[in-house]
Design a protein around this motif. Sequence first.
Motif, mmCIF file in Angstrom:
data_model
loop_
_atom_site.group_PDB
_atom_site.id
_atom_site.type_symbol
_atom_site.label_atom_id
_atom_site.label_comp_id
_atom_site.label_asym_id
_atom_site.label_seq_id
_atom_site.Cartn_x
_atom_site.Cartn_y
_atom_site.Cartn_z
ATOM 1 N N GLY A 183 5.728 -12.821 7.750
ATOM 2 C CA GLY A 183 4.461 -12.943 8.461
ATOM 3 C C GLY A 183 3.356 -13.436 7.569
ATOM 4 N N ASP A 184 2.322 -12.622 7.390
ATOM 5 C CA ASP A 184 1.088 -13.085 6.785
ATOM 6 C C ASP A 184 1.020 -12.930 5.263
ATOM 7 O OD1 ASP A 184 0.020 -13.762 9.287
ATOM 8 O OD2 ASP A 184 -0.481 -11.657 9.657
ATOM 9 N N THR A 185 1.884 -12.100 4.686
ATOM 10 C CA THR A 185 1.797 -11.869 3.238
ATOM 11 C C THR A 185 2.059 -13.152 2.451
ATOM 12 O OG1 THR A 185 2.584 -9.638 3.557
ATOM 13 C CG2 THR A 185 2.674 -10.488 1.330
ATOM 14 N N PHE A 202 -6.270 -10.403 7.305
ATOM 15 C CA PHE A 202 -6.987 -9.559 6.333
ATOM 16 C C PHE A 202 -6.345 -9.564 4.952
ATOM 17 C CE2 PHE A 202 -4.473 -5.782 5.374
ATOM 18 C CZ PHE A 202 -3.464 -5.855 6.315
ATOM 19 N N LYS A 203 -5.103 -10.030 4.864
ATOM 20 C CA LYS A 203 -4.395 -9.938 3.592
ATOM 21 C C LYS A 203 -5.054 -10.771 2.488
ATOM 22 C CE LYS A 203 -0.014 -8.226 5.238
ATOM 23 N NZ LYS A 203 -0.178 -8.136 6.700
ATOM 24 N N ASP A 204 -5.918 -11.727 2.865
ATOM 25 C CA ASP A 204 -6.658 -12.476 1.850
ATOM 26 C C ASP A 204 -7.503 -11.553 0.964
ATOM 27 O OD1 ASP A 204 -5.770 -15.068 2.578
ATOM 28 O OD2 ASP A 204 -7.228 -15.151 4.215
ATOM 29 N N THR A 249 -1.190 -1.032 12.388
ATOM 30 C CA THR A 249 -0.489 -0.588 11.182
ATOM 31 C C THR A 249 0.968 -1.014 11.118
ATOM 32 O OG1 THR A 249 -1.932 1.338 11.120
ATOM 33 C CG2 THR A 249 0.085 1.479 9.839
ATOM 34 N N GLY A 250 1.380 -1.458 9.924
ATOM 35 C CA GLY A 250 2.781 -1.763 9.649
ATOM 36 C C GLY A 250 3.231 -0.993 8.426
ATOM 37 N N ASN A 251 2.946 -1.538 7.257
ATOM 38 C CA ASN A 251 3.360 -0.895 6.014
ATOM 39 C C ASN A 251 2.385 0.164 5.501
ATOM 40 O OD1 ASN A 251 5.958 -1.666 5.197
ATOM 41 N ND2 ASN A 251 5.221 -3.733 4.776
HETATM 42 C C1 LIG Z 1 0.089 -7.056 7.487
HETATM 43 C C2 LIG Z 1 -0.578 -6.977 8.807
HETATM 44 C C3 LIG Z 1 -0.755 -5.743 9.488
HETATM 45 C C4 LIG Z 1 -0.205 -4.454 8.944
HETATM 46 O O1 LIG Z 1 -0.916 -4.008 7.823
HETATM 47 P P1 LIG Z 1 -0.343 -2.849 6.894
HETATM 48 O O2 LIG Z 1 -1.299 -2.739 5.779
HETATM 49 O O3 LIG Z 1 1.023 -3.351 6.430
HETATM 50 O O4 LIG Z 1 -0.223 -1.636 7.704
HETATM 51 C C5 LIG Z 1 -1.454 -5.747 10.678
HETATM 52 N N1 LIG Z 1 -1.929 -6.890 11.216
HETATM 53 C C6 LIG Z 1 -1.769 -8.086 10.608
HETATM 54 C C7 LIG Z 1 -2.292 -9.305 11.262
HETATM 55 C C8 LIG Z 1 -1.101 -8.178 9.379
HETATM 56 O O5 LIG Z 1 -0.940 -9.370 8.777
#
Ligand SMILES: *Cc1c(COP(=O)(O)O)cnc(C)c1O
Length: 458
Positions: free
Chosen positions: A139-141, A108-110, A251-253
């Motif tokens: 990771g994905d960022t 989703f970071k795209d 959720t992470g950050n």
């Molecule tokens: C970054 C990420 C998350 C966490 O998202 P946050 O906005 O940091 O809470 C969850 N799943 C995937 C696959 C991610 O790349």
Amino acid sequence: MLFHSTRGKDKDRDFSSILMQGLADDGGLFMPNYWPQVDLNEIKSKQSFVEVAKCIVPLFTSSSFSHQETLNILESTWHDFEHKDLVGIKNLNHVSVLELFHGPTAAFKDFGLQLAAAFFNKVLESEDKTAIVLGATSGDTGSAAIDACKNYNRIKSFIMLPNGNMSEVQQRQMSTIKSPNVYALRINGTFDDCQDLVKLAFKERDFLNKNQYLLAVNSINWTRIIGQICYYFYAYNQLHEKGKLSFSIPTGNFGNVFACYSAHKMGLPINKISVAVNNNDILHRFFQKNDYSKQSVHETISPSMDISVASNFERLIYDLFLDRNASVCAEMFDNFPTSPIDLNMSTWKKKEDLFSSSKVNDTDTTGMIEEVHRSNGYLLDPHTAVAAVEAFKLSDKKNHYVLLSTAHPAKFPKVYEELNIEIKSSPVALKDLFKKDEHLHTFDADYKKITNFIKLNN
Ligand SMILES: *Cc1c(COP(=O)(O)O)cnc(C)c1O
């Protein structure tokens, strides 16, 4: 719309300046001065994701871009998505899956990073300047940042990744991009070492050319949040007939959850926001028992959620719990993590109307993947599976859950090998990854050597 810092010293800043700065000078996070309101009837009438985004994004960019300029940017911002409307929606039993992984890096970071990069480029063009993007990633960022910036020749990206500490697919997504303005730096060290180097670089800035920007792409950049707010309104556009929605979010950050909360403050009717975490449970401890204290990181099969503190959480503390009292917020976060965040009971209870949380370990995560695969023939990625547990448990006719699917399962092949599940479809972006050459520059965690390399290639 102007912006200010959660710690109160940085005030009334325009959109471009907070876009280019990232973190506020006082260490706080930028917030809009008020919550702009969205007309839900207008959202309902829109025919595509981009049309929905056109109702949202200009509300935040008006201090630096005319309405028409923002609309023009939005026409071409999101690119290389495999789904014709960018976001996919799948209905599994009584849960709707919001598929956010159809972009070029399959996570989703795209959405946030492509929007940020498009605006970076506009500012650089209008000021006739260049920029360096510097980031650390586990990771994905990193891959989303590299991909989002690779075609803008005013931006050079240098992304540090820890040696050996991430999935090979994730590493190859960064190292196989062939573009003269992208550098993947493999650091002999941990993710924390990489982050320390980035922090030092933002302090020293001794490798930049005159008038050059140093850009942060981590999830505290408000423009990333704007990009994510759009798909919550899109979910409403598509699913409003199911009644007031709830969202379950891996959720992470806390960037994705804060975007959901922001959408709610902007008028989106929401029943519950379910904050789902893996064994890295600082947010679950907070929502369950008012304990927001830093602990060490545990490695899990959902690596993009392996964090010890949630960098966007300060925004929620500031807006919801402290009613925007910046001096109290500054005192709390200036002393964190040395002192844990400590709210009195009545303040902490403000979470109750909107938030719930769940913690799901690796065993239950793979159990969820297997169950949904068996009963629906649908493959959840490990991050999505963490949030699926709560969504499937709580969703019913009266309270419809939307499950945010944050990555494509093909990014994490090892998990499925062990479960003996075949990944039948792979995104185009990941298909030839193992046939391409890697371009990695390996360094010890040595600030001078790394910045000399940046200078040389700047
Ligand atoms: C970054 C990420 C998350 C966490 O998202 P946050 O906005 O940091 O809470 C969850 N799943 C995937 C696959 C991610 O790349």
